[in-house]
Scaffold this motif. Structure first.
Motif, PDB file in Angstrom:
ATOM      1  N   LYS A   3      24.671  41.973  41.146  1.00  0.00           N
ATOM      2  CA  LYS A   3      25.523  42.116  41.484  1.00  0.00           C
ATOM      3  C   LYS A   3      26.217  42.898  41.251  1.00  0.00           C
ATOM      4  N   LEU A   4      26.432  44.352  41.903  1.00  0.00           N
ATOM      5  CA  LEU A   4      27.290  45.471  40.815  1.00  0.00           C
ATOM      6  C   LEU A   4      28.117  45.572  40.740  1.00  0.00           C
ATOM      7  N   ILE A   5      29.215  45.912  40.005  1.00  0.00           N
ATOM      8  CA  ILE A   5      30.585  45.810  39.993  1.00  0.00           C
ATOM      9  C   ILE A   5      30.923  46.919  40.677  1.00  0.00           C
ATOM     10  N   ASN A   6      31.535  46.922  41.346  1.00  0.00           N
ATOM     11  CA  ASN A   6      32.147  48.223  42.348  1.00  0.00           C
ATOM     12  C   ASN A   6      33.441  48.584  41.966  1.00  0.00           C
ATOM     13  N   ASN A   7      34.142  49.533  42.723  1.00  0.00           N
ATOM     14  CA  ASN A   7      35.480  50.222  41.474  1.00  0.00           C
ATOM     15  C   ASN A   7      36.383  49.580  41.687  1.00  0.00           C
ATOM     16  N   ASP A  30      27.047  52.244  37.544  1.00  0.00           N
ATOM     17  CA  ASP A  30      25.858  51.546  37.600  1.00  0.00           C
ATOM     18  C   ASP A  30      25.062  50.572  37.690  1.00  0.00           C
ATOM     19  N   THR A  31      24.429  50.748  36.399  1.00  0.00           N
ATOM     20  CA  THR A  31      24.161  49.705  35.564  1.00  0.00           C
ATOM     21  C   THR A  31      24.471  48.289  35.000  1.00  0.00           C
ATOM     22  N   LEU A  32      25.815  48.465  34.791  1.00  0.00           N
ATOM     23  CA  LEU A  32      27.097  47.739  34.533  1.00  0.00           C
ATOM     24  C   LEU A  32      27.098  46.351  35.523  1.00  0.00           C
ATOM     25  N   THR A  33      26.310  44.769  35.815  1.00  0.00           N
ATOM     26  CA  THR A  33      26.795  43.608  36.463  1.00  0.00           C
ATOM     27  C   THR A  33      27.631  42.934  36.375  1.00  0.00           C
ATOM     28  N   LEU A  34      28.246  42.133  37.485  1.00  0.00           N
ATOM     29  CA  LEU A  34      28.974  40.807  37.289  1.00  0.00           C
ATOM     30  C   LEU A  34      27.988  39.778  36.450  1.00  0.00           C
ATOM     31  N   GLU A  35      26.656  39.636  36.714  1.00  0.00           N
ATOM     32  CA  GLU A  35      25.863  38.521  35.048  1.00  0.00           C
ATOM     33  C   GLU A  35      25.971  38.941  33.756  1.00  0.00           C
ATOM     34  N   MET A  36      26.071  40.677  33.731  1.00  0.00           N
ATOM     35  CA  MET A  36      26.111  41.000  32.414  1.00  0.00           C
ATOM     36  C   MET A  36      27.238  40.558  31.793  1.00  0.00           C
ATOM     37  N   MET A  44      34.444  39.307  29.531  1.00  0.00           N
ATOM     38  CA  MET A  44      34.627  38.534  30.295  1.00  0.00           C
ATOM     39  C   MET A  44      36.014  38.671  29.454  1.00  0.00           C
ATOM     40  N   GLU A  45      36.120  38.417  28.589  1.00  0.00           N
ATOM     41  CA  GLU A  45      37.751  37.994  27.806  1.00  0.00           C
ATOM     42  C   GLU A  45      38.132  39.501  27.978  1.00  0.00           C
ATOM     43  N   ASP A  46      38.001  40.673  28.202  1.00  0.00           N
ATOM     44  CA  ASP A  46      38.193  41.730  28.935  1.00  0.00           C
ATOM     45  C   ASP A  46      38.786  42.138  30.121  1.00  0.00           C
ATOM     46  N   TRP A  47      37.912  41.350  30.943  1.00  0.00           N
ATOM     47  CA  TRP A  47      37.631  41.483  32.524  1.00  0.00           C
ATOM     48  C   TRP A  47      39.200  40.452  32.457  1.00  0.00           C
ATOM     49  N   PRO A 111      47.039  43.571  45.015  1.00  0.00           N
ATOM     50  CA  PRO A 111      45.272  43.706  45.659  1.00  0.00           C
ATOM     51  C   PRO A 111      44.346  43.214  44.894  1.00  0.00           C
ATOM     52  N   GLN A 112      44.123  44.747  44.409  1.00  0.00           N
ATOM     53  CA  GLN A 112      43.161  45.274  42.932  1.00  0.00           C
ATOM     54  C   GLN A 112      43.109  43.839  42.037  1.00  0.00           C
ATOM     55  N   ARG A 113      44.185  43.631  41.572  1.00  0.00           N
ATOM     56  CA  ARG A 113      44.530  42.329  40.731  1.00  0.00           C
ATOM     57  C   ARG A 113      43.798  41.003  41.158  1.00  0.00           C
ATOM     58  N   ILE A 114      43.760  41.068  42.174  1.00  0.00           N
ATOM     59  CA  ILE A 114      44.220  39.826  43.367  1.00  0.00           C
ATOM     60  C   ILE A 114      42.759  39.695  43.303  1.00  0.00           C
ATOM     61  N   ARG A 115      41.698  40.676  43.546  1.00  0.00           N
ATOM     62  CA  ARG A 115      40.484  40.349  43.931  1.00  0.00           C
ATOM     63  C   ARG A 115      39.563  40.051  42.489  1.00  0.00           C
ATOM     64  N   SER A 116      40.530  41.390  41.419  1.00  0.00           N
ATOM     65  CA  SER A 116      39.826  41.180  40.398  1.00  0.00           C
ATOM     66  C   SER A 116      39.737  39.615  39.722  1.00  0.00           C
ATOM     67  N   ALA A 117      41.100  38.203  39.209  1.00  0.00           N
ATOM     68  CA  ALA A 117      41.038  37.838  39.227  1.00  0.00           C
ATOM     69  C   ALA A 117      40.304  36.564  40.386  1.00  0.00           C
ATOM     70  N   TYR A 118      39.983  37.447  41.609  1.00  0.00           N
ATOM     71  CA  TYR A 118      38.901  35.913  42.437  1.00  0.00           C
ATOM     72  C   TYR A 118      37.902  35.865  42.016  1.00  0.00           C
ATOM     73  N   LEU A 119      37.129  37.588  41.353  1.00  0.00           N
ATOM     74  CA  LEU A 119      36.173  37.315  40.970  1.00  0.00           C
ATOM     75  C   LEU A 119      35.943  37.397  39.555  1.00  0.00           C
ATOM     76  N   PHE A 120      36.513  36.960  39.112  1.00  0.00           N
ATOM     77  CA  PHE A 120      36.769  35.760  37.425  1.00  0.00           C
ATOM     78  C   PHE A 120      36.198  34.977  37.715  1.00  0.00           C
ATOM     79  N   ILE A 121      37.352  34.066  38.433  1.00  0.00           N
ATOM     80  CA  ILE A 121      37.384  32.022  39.612  1.00  0.00           C
ATOM     81  C   ILE A 121      35.796  31.838  40.017  1.00  0.00           C
ATOM     82  N   GLU A 122      35.336  32.623  40.268  1.00  0.00           N
ATOM     83  CA  GLU A 122      34.063  32.692  41.116  1.00  0.00           C
ATOM     84  C   GLU A 122      32.593  32.908  39.848  1.00  0.00           C
ATOM     85  N   ASN A 123      33.006  33.856  38.928  1.00  0.00           N
ATOM     86  CA  ASN A 123      31.702  33.989  37.992  1.00  0.00           C
ATOM     87  C   ASN A 123      31.600  33.565  36.906  1.00  0.00           C
TER      88      ASN A 123
END
Length: 659
Positions: A3-7, A30-36, A44-47, A111-123
């Motif tokens: 999963k590549l992190i989108n903008n 284009d190389t930093l991934t959610l797994e990384m 993770m804490e920075d996210w 909505p950007q922060r809300i989406r980012s929060a849901y990505l954190f919860i999922e990953n």
């Protein structure tokens, strides 16, 4: 596939609770991934820190970017800053359209922060080798859930109706176009989230290191919930006939136009639950005392904003990093190296009571230029004081002033200080303590520059330049006595978004609407007045006679009088804080009445220290300086028209369709 992190994800990173490293610099997009990200503790804490970064700055952000502090009738930015502040200042004069830009960026930013929060919860997951435990991850996910609920409330409070996703949406799905939810439906969802989270988040982080300060707590959940439910019970959205028949895309009415007393009851219960939980966690009103043990109302109210960490018991929800330096700079007189144009309105000057607790102004004849003076209060707008105004307090406005009474010791052993010099315009003497913490007037001593302020035309702090107070006053509230703009000295303080003093007033208001004979109403209202050093009220089971500070109590009779007393107390206690005055005017349906008319101050063009109303050169006379405009449609922010053009399921805010 990785999963590549989108903008959208990347744009949420950067600002942290105290400080963080922008790890994006360490790897190409284009190389930093959610797994990384989520396999590394720091990343993770920075996210998570990035998810926090839409929490408003209660100083410069609320004044300049969100504009809420500029939209009421308390803080008054110079209209001559238009070329820099065009968006916010346009709103003040009614130049507001569906294509107007708004620097708050709520519609896109939340909505950007809300989406980012849901990505954190999922990953997010435990990283045992880096000391990230299952409990750590669960707590961080709950912080994200709090921020999701909070950001949804910020949007709802502004727009009234918003699209809603209760999970991570598929950005490729056509289901993204789903219109808006009703106001009450969103309130119910947010309420349920905050109640649940208040049971699992810690009540404080102060037992950990300083880097945790400002992270979500159970008390923050209850504070956001209590303020939200007060808004939801208020006339704007509780039985408001204006919006009857106004529907969302799905045919559902956006607002319930049937009055419901139970909303006030629910708000009162939520406020009391917050107060009880805050007290149990060690929170209390800030109080400072004189050397003889008596309450010092000046320092008590002043230090609400300048004590930090576990010393500040009143703060319930803080943003640790705020741009208070820029805020203070714009409140400092021009001749002292400031951009001194953040003033206050004459109506706020008028609102503070006299030292005896009586209101100086009881209303206006037609407009704010012709006040109805309460003769019993002792107030006058004629002449200049013959004596110094001396109070028992450690609050020192006149340090370094030749001939001033400063830090003198009385016969009782307590410290006394001067709050107004002899020769002061009589409008500014014998007022309650909070007046002196808020108002900087012409010819008041300004100790950082070792001189009096000079606000008259062509003087060092006055016009006609843009960096001058257009109403003849600068703001003092939340400006440190230790600030020195010439030296770039702005002492640190946390940015307080919610505090216990507001919770007391919220509770009193909700209770007065739902259970008007309840003695708790005046109990909590009087706690605020006691701390402020003004006479307390009697009624609702509280007898006449002397109050705890030795003043004669002021009787209140009936629900209507109590309501007006609560409205007044909010006006002066919560002024110039987080746009609370503007939100109050909106939810009470009073914004048109208060804001849609000419505003007055002292004579910006005056060149004489005179109060002669017949002399055009007199400075000390009420003078119209701006005509404010406020229409019914302004109660809700409009959705940008280009957003509606892209999504046909969106329905514009009420009364904006022809704009």
């Amino acid at each position: 596939m990785k999963k590549l992190i989108n903008n959208i994800g990347l744009s949420c990173l950067g600002l942290c609770l105290n400080s963080c490293v922008d790890f994006i610099d360490n790897a190409p997009d284009d190389t930093l991934t959610l797994e990384m990200v989520f396999d590394d503790k720091v990343r993770m804490e920075d996210w998570l820190s990035g998810v926090y970064n839409k929490i408003p700055d209660p100083y410069w952000g609320m004044l300049r970017d969100y504009g809420y502090d500029s939209m009421g009738d308390d803080l008054d930015p110079s209209q001559r800053w238009y070329q820099w502040w065009g968006n916010t200042l346009n709103f003040v004069i009614g130049q507001w359209f569906t294509n107007s830009t708004w620097d708050a960026g709520l519609w896109n930013g939340c909505p950007q922060r809300i989406r980012s929060a849901y990505l954190f919860i999922e990953n997010a997951h435990p990283i045992p080798g880096q000391h990230v435990t299952e409990q750590d991850v669960e707590t961080m996910k709950n912080e994200c859930r709090f921020l999701i609920a909070y950001y949804y409330w910020m949007m709802l409070e502004a727009y009234g109706g918003i699209p809603f996703f209760d999970g991570l949406a598929d950005v490729e799905s056509p289901n993204l176009m789903r219109g808006q939810k009703s106001f009450d439906e969103m309130v119910t969802w947010i309420d349920n989230q905050l109640v649940e989270l208040s049971k699992v988040l810690p009540e404080t982080w102060l037992n950990k290191s300083a880097q945790y300060y400002g992270r979500a707590t159970s008390i923050m959940c209850l504070a956001v919930r209590a303020r939200m439910l007060l808004f939801a019970a208020s006339p704007l959205v509780n039985g408001n006939e204006w919006y009857k028949g106004f529907k969302n895309y799905d045919g559902q009415e956006r607002f319930n136009s049937t009055y419901d007393l139970k909303k006030w009851e629910k708000a009162a219960t939520a406020c009391k639950e917050l107060i009880d939980a805050a007290h149990a966690a060690g929170h209390d009103l800030n109080r400072d005392y004189n050397d003889d043990g008596s309450l010092d109302p000046f320092m008590s109210c002043y230090n609400v904003f300048f004590k930090r960490g576990d010393v500040n018991k009143e703060a319930l929800f803080v943003r640790p990093d705020s741009n208070f330096g820029e805020f203070e700079k714009h409140c400092v007189p021009r001749g002292a190296s400031g951009n001194g144009g953040v003033g206050i309105y004459q109506t706020l000057v008028d609102a503070f009571s006299m030292q005896n607790g009586k209101l100086p102004i009881t209303g206006y004849n037609g407009n704010y230029g012709t006040p109805i003076i309460n003769q019993e209060s002792g107030y006058t707008e004629k002449g200049f004081s013959a004596e110094k105004d001396i109070r028992k307090t450690k609050y020192n406005l006149y340090r370094g002033c030749p001939g001033a009474t400063v830090d003198s010791i009385g016969s009782d052993g307590a410290v006394y200080n001067q709050v107004a010099a002899s020769g002061t315009y009589n409008m500014y003497v014998n007022r309650e303590p909070r007046f002196y913490l808020t108002v900087m007037w012409n010819r008041q001593w300004y100790h950082q520059a070792s001189r009096e302020t000079q606000f008259m035309s062509n003087e060092m702090d006055g016009g006609p330049t843009h960096d001058a107070p257009q109403a003849g006053y600068l703001n003092r509230k939340r400006v440190s006595l230790e600030t020195n703009q010439r030296d770039g000295q702005h002492p640190y303080r946390p940015g307080i978004l919610y505090r216990l003093g507001e919770a007391y007033l919220n509770y009193a208001e909700a209770l007065n609407e739902s259970d008007p004979s309840n003695p708790d109403i005046l109990k909590y209202l009087n706690l605020i007045r006691e701390r402020a050093g003004v006479p307390q009220y009697s009624g609702n089971g509280i007898s006449d006679g002397k109050d705890s500070n030795g003043f004669d109590r002021i009787p209140l009779n009936g629900q209507d009088e109590v309501r007006e007393a609560i409205y007044h107390e909010r006006r002066v206690e919560l002024c110039c804080e987080n746009g609370l005055r503007y939100f109050d005017l909106r939810r009470w349906k009073k914004a048109e009445e208060v804001l849609d008319q000419p505003m007055y101050g002292m004579n910006f063009s005056g060149t004489k220290l005179s109060d002669d109303e017949n002399d055009a050169s007199s400075f000390y006379k009420r003078t119209q300086y701006i005509v404010r405009k406020y229409e019914r449609k302004f109660y809700w922010y409009p959705i940008y028209q280009d957003e509606i053009d892209k999504d046909p399921t969106l329905v514009q805010a009420p009364f904006w369709n022809n704009q």
